[in-house]
Design an enzyme around this catalytic site. Structure first.
Site: not given
Length: 348
Positions: A225, A251
């Site tokens: 993260d 992503e």
């Protein structure tokens, strides 16, 4: 005294000078809110549509007054405007005095049904020379109804602010603070419409992090993260003013490039690719991670749909090609199209 906590409250008065002169001083000479006077129906409608006021005073005896009330009631997007009808028509006032409270209730109900939110009776009093009449009314009642209108306007403004906040939350990605996929679905069709209307170029980039699963598996999802956050910060700091980034999912990211040709989009993508790969991401004093990104670019074409699905698809195909070709690179739609054409020529 009227206490008004709302900002930019405006009153539109649809009436003549003799009507304006009878309004309370707190309305005529106020600096708390703006007051505009119009006595033409078409001008009043145009003004309301362009810049809707919060409160409308309507003089019933003015031509078009009831039409204005009825028209306003039908405008669902303007339903929050508080309309106060001031009854100064001689026949209605005569009937009221002649037939008493029952007739007054009937006429009040009819006026409210036509679109007014409040109905105030004006009285006609003769002056001492018995040649002229002046309009008078209960100023306390007027100010009380004005207060109701101000409260309604304040509640509407509060609702708008709340909706804006909720919309911003709904369209934002909480982790990266970028716009999310839902925001892209709203924004992309508007950008396409603008580009076609103004006859300008529009391109986009789709990118994702290479081998991101390995980052999560090796260091954990909290580190993953943080990598996403640092990547977004680096991208944002190196985008142009007309570039808008979105988190598309996981992503994967999309960047809209307004007023940008295919070649310019390719240059932007290559620059971003170098900015990510050339400098490792420092997550702490003890942990530094090298990552790379793969990118696909495409430019809006005449045959693309208005929602941008075909444009996104072409860029996504370029991204897949970049990953297939070894990752950490940029492929644009022109390159992909030329390769497909070359392969078809060879096979034939």
């Amino acid at each position: 005294m009227i206490k008004n906590k709302a900002k930019n409250i405006s009153i539109l008065v649809f009436g003549k000078n003799n009507f304006i002169a009878t309004l309370p001083d707190q309305i005529r000479y106020t600096t708390t809110f703006s007051v505009e006077v119009i006595d033409n129906l078409n001008q009043a409608m145009s003004r309301i549509q362009m810049t809707p006021p919060d409160i409308i005073f309507v003089q019933a005896s003015l031509d078009g007054s009831m039409k204005l009330c009825s028209w306003l009631k039908k405008q669902t997007k303007l339903s929050w405007i508080y309309c106060i009808l001031f009854e100064d028509r001689l026949q209605q006032l005569t009937d009221r005095n002649k037939y008493g409270w029952q007739r007054e209730l009937e006429m009040s109900a009819a006026a409210l049904k036509q679109g007014a939110d409040a109905y105030i009776w004006y009285l006609i009093e003769e002056k001492t020379d018995h040649t002229l009449a002046e309009l008078t009314a209960n100023h306390g009642l007027i100010l009380a109804q004005l207060t109701v209108g101000l409260r309604k306007a304040q509640k509407y403004q509060d609702l708008i602010r709340t909706n804006d906040i909720l919309s911003a939350i709904a369209l934002a990605d909480s982790l990266t603070e970028l716009n999310n996929r839902r925001a892209l679905a709203r924004h992309l069709p508007r950008q396409i419409k603008t580009a076609r209307t103004q006859k300008t170029s529009l391109s986009l980039i789709i990118l994702d992090i290479d081998h991101f699963k390995k980052v999560n598996d090796t260091h954990g999802h909290l580190v993953g993260d943080r990598v996403l956050q640092l990547l977004c910060q680096r991208l944002q700091h190196n985008l142009r003013s007309q570039d808008t980034p979105f988190r598309y999912g996981g992503e994967e990211f999309v960047i809209l490039l307004a007023n940008t040709t295919d070649d310019e989009a390719l240059s932007v993508a290559r620059r971003l690719n170098r900015l990510v790969s050339d400098e490792p991401f420092a997550l702490s004093n003890k942990l530094t991670i090298n990552i790379t990104i793969s990118l696909g670019t495409a430019c809006l074409q005449a045959e693309d749909d208005d929602q941008g699905e075909s444009l996104l698809y072409r860029a996504d195909q370029c991204l897949l090609q970049a990953k297939t070709a070894g990752r950490n690179r940029v492929i644009n739609s022109n390159y992909l199209s030329s390769n497909v054409s070359r392969l078809k020529a060879v096979s034939s």
